[in-house]
Design a protein around this motif. Sequence first.
Motif, PDB file in Angstrom:
ATOM      1  N   SER A 234       0.716  -1.135  -0.036  1.00 56.44           N
ATOM      2  CA  SER A 234       0.103   0.073  -0.264  1.00 56.44           C
ATOM      3  C   SER A 234       0.638   0.748  -0.070  1.00 56.44           C
ATOM      4  N   LYS A 235       0.537   2.219  -0.650  1.00 54.36           N
ATOM      5  CA  LYS A 235       1.211   3.768  -0.035  1.00 54.36           C
ATOM      6  C   LYS A 235       0.445   3.870   1.011  1.00 54.36           C
ATOM      7  N   LYS A 236       1.833   4.428   2.158  1.00 52.95           N
ATOM      8  CA  LYS A 236       1.777   4.929   3.080  1.00 52.95           C
ATOM      9  C   LYS A 236       1.897   5.854   4.209  1.00 52.95           C
ATOM     10  N   TYR A 237       1.205   6.149   4.329  1.00 48.46           N
ATOM     11  CA  TYR A 237       0.639   7.599   5.258  1.00 48.46           C
ATOM     12  C   TYR A 237       1.201   7.028   6.856  1.00 48.46           C
ATOM     13  N   THR A 238       1.900   8.267   7.696  1.00 53.34           N
ATOM     14  CA  THR A 238       2.248   8.037   8.636  1.00 53.34           C
ATOM     15  C   THR A 238       1.752   9.126  10.176  1.00 53.34           C
ATOM     16  N   PHE A 239       1.600   8.656  11.272  1.00 59.35           N
ATOM     17  CA  PHE A 239       1.319   9.462  12.214  1.00 59.35           C
ATOM     18  C   PHE A 239       1.845   8.672  13.256  1.00 59.35           C
ATOM     19  N   SER A 240       1.752   9.884  14.037  1.00 57.17           N
ATOM     20  CA  SER A 240       2.612  10.025  15.423  1.00 57.17           C
ATOM     21  C   SER A 240       2.336  11.437  15.671  1.00 57.17           C
ATOM     22  N   SER A 241       2.224  11.107  17.461  1.00 58.37           N
ATOM     23  CA  SER A 241       2.513  11.861  18.164  1.00 58.37           C
ATOM     24  C   SER A 241       3.476  12.140  19.370  1.00 58.37           C
ATOM     25  N   LEU A 242       4.433  11.245  18.965  1.00 57.18           N
ATOM     26  CA  LEU A 242       5.485  11.532  19.045  1.00 57.18           C
ATOM     27  C   LEU A 242       6.875  12.022  18.672  1.00 57.18           C
ATOM     28  N   LYS A 243       6.624  11.188  17.186  1.00 55.35           N
ATOM     29  CA  LYS A 243       7.856  11.687  16.580  1.00 55.35           C
ATOM     30  C   LYS A 243       7.978  12.028  14.913  1.00 55.35           C
ATOM     31  N   LYS A 244       7.975  12.887  13.842  1.00 51.38           N
ATOM     32  CA  LYS A 244       7.877  13.969  12.790  1.00 51.38           C
ATOM     33  C   LYS A 244       7.281  12.660  12.153  1.00 51.38           C
ATOM     34  N   ALA A 245       6.058  12.694  11.919  1.00 52.66           N
ATOM     35  CA  ALA A 245       5.812  11.644  10.942  1.00 52.66           C
ATOM     36  C   ALA A 245       4.633  12.573   9.585  1.00 52.66           C
ATOM     37  N   ASP A 246       3.648  12.093   8.654  1.00 52.33           N
ATOM     38  CA  ASP A 246       2.968  12.658   7.907  1.00 52.33           C
ATOM     39  C   ASP A 246       2.357  13.758   8.756  1.00 52.33           C
ATOM     40  N   CYS A 247       1.405  13.341   9.453  1.00 48.81           N
ATOM     41  CA  CYS A 247       0.557  13.812  10.623  1.00 48.81           C
ATOM     42  C   CYS A 247       1.205  13.772  11.972  1.00 48.81           C
ATOM     43  N   TYR A 248       1.803  15.116  12.561  1.00 47.95           N
ATOM     44  CA  TYR A 248       2.034  14.956  12.998  1.00 47.95           C
ATOM     45  C   TYR A 248       1.914  15.676  14.529  1.00 47.95           C
ATOM     46  N   LEU A 249       2.646  16.341  15.877  1.00 47.66           N
ATOM     47  CA  LEU A 249       2.102  17.250  17.155  1.00 47.66           C
ATOM     48  C   LEU A 249       3.203  17.970  16.737  1.00 47.66           C
ATOM     49  N   LYS A 250       3.171  19.875  17.122  1.00 47.04           N
ATOM     50  CA  LYS A 250       3.606  19.893  16.877  1.00 47.04           C
ATOM     51  C   LYS A 250       3.748  21.151  17.697  1.00 47.04           C
ATOM     52  N   GLU A 251       4.522  22.563  18.761  1.00 47.53           N
ATOM     53  CA  GLU A 251       3.546  23.371  19.552  1.00 47.53           C
ATOM     54  C   GLU A 251       2.627  23.282  19.620  1.00 47.53           C
ATOM     55  N   ASP A 252       1.362  21.984  20.793  1.00 48.66           N
ATOM     56  CA  ASP A 252      -0.497  22.353  21.104  1.00 48.66           C
ATOM     57  C   ASP A 252      -0.791  21.880  19.414  1.00 48.66           C
ATOM     58  N   ALA A 253       0.114  21.791  18.217  1.00 44.80           N
ATOM     59  CA  ALA A 253      -1.030  21.826  16.735  1.00 44.80           C
ATOM     60  C   ALA A 253      -0.654  20.547  16.423  1.00 44.80           C
TER      61      ALA A 253
END
Length: 448
Positions: A234-253
């Motif tokens: 599959s075509k992969k899209y990544t997320f994580s609240s711990l590390k950089k990914a396609d979707c991620y958490l930074k400065e409360d956003a």
Amino acid sequence: MFTDKKILILGMARSGYEAAKALSKHTKNIIVTDQSEQEEAHVKELKALGVEIVITKDPVYLLDESFDYVVKNPGITFLHPLIEKAKSLKIKVINEVEVAYHLLDKGVKIIGITGSNGKTTTTSLIYEVLKRLDKNVYVGGNIGYPVCSFIDKAKSGDILVLEIAGHQLHDIYDFKTDISVITNLYQVHLDFFKTYDYYKYNKLKIFNHHTEDNVAIINIGNKDVVSGTKDIKSKKYTFSSLKKADCYLKEDAIYYKKERIIETKDLRIKGEHNYENIMCAILVAKQFDMDNAIIKDAICDFPGVEHRIEFVRKVSEREFYNDSKSTNVESTIVALKSFDNSIVLILGGLDRGHPFEGLTPYMDNVRYIICYGQTKDRIYEYALSIHKDSIRVESLKDAVKLAYEFSNPKDTILLSPACASWDQYKDFEIRGKEYKKAVEELKEVAHD
Ligand code: ADP
């Protein structure tokens, strides 16, 4: 595939009933068996469709080599004697999800969500966001509506958002999604699957038959998800609240690549675990080229799912939350991590003998523990051992009253019991509703 075939459906309930109804349009050779009496209206309806219903505790005798398929209810163990017999007779065992897959219009877009935790929340979030598309969007699967119930409804171009539990992935073969989401993998449900490897193997079937035209949304903060999806096409899209990914958490956003999508302060649901569930919804929405403003709007409106860190009410500056779905220490930890103010915690329920010590590193904000239910004495001992003030009560109603009494303005009062509900209630939903009722009554007292 099912035309004129002989089919035995093991386990009726809602999914067996829907499967029988759908299959009855293709064959008149169906037996449904269950160990307990079923809803009369459903029985009548199936009989009128030519389906035979046999209520028995020992259904093995019903099966012989003349059958083509057994459709097993996902909740029934794969070690059931009838399933063993089917295997020895080389009869294919499938489930309701697999049946639905073969009978659904091939143009329906399927989004499948699985994972150890967060399935229901993520499925609901994805549904809420996609509803804002100019399309017919349906939600079902483990979330409450069997997939077979959409066979007549869903048409080509419609979207079906499906929560798929591990049990439902066990007996699928051809089932394939367009987009699959896996929230995380932890060692749970081993009572059903016996080993973690077998559990993981089944969970990862959510990516079955994927090609580069299909999408996998994966948690790269979870090592078992990463290793398990290494070789998928599959075509992969990544997320994580711990590390950089396609979707991620930074400065409360929450960001999608360079786009700032949502500020966490604008959300109605709490906790980093929920940020990850939101990231899944953003990544799915991006597959449909949805506008950031619309995605943000839908997610910020989302009130959460009942009984999962659900905000109940504010009473005299105390905020009450219902996390009745928390039936183990791990999910109480998730709840405790979601608050940074002072907490009065209501803990307890069915005693499975499990320890509570795992909570200790997350107890800093807890100033008072209400120990309730069958585990109240063990929780009281535990509270003493970590030097927390506590009190024992029998009923949830008393627990709410005392939690209110021992709380201060600005406190959170949290039911996150870390125990199953079966000492006093039929299920966690009824326990959660009782809690909310007790909180509603409190409010009236406070306003007298
Ligand atoms: P499931 O359907 O997989 O049981 P739910 O959405 O019903 O998951 O959430 C159940 C509990 O799991 C929540 O109360 C919360 O404690 C925890 N949880 C939810 N989402 C996550 C997540 N992404 N990661 C870890 N824990 C989660």
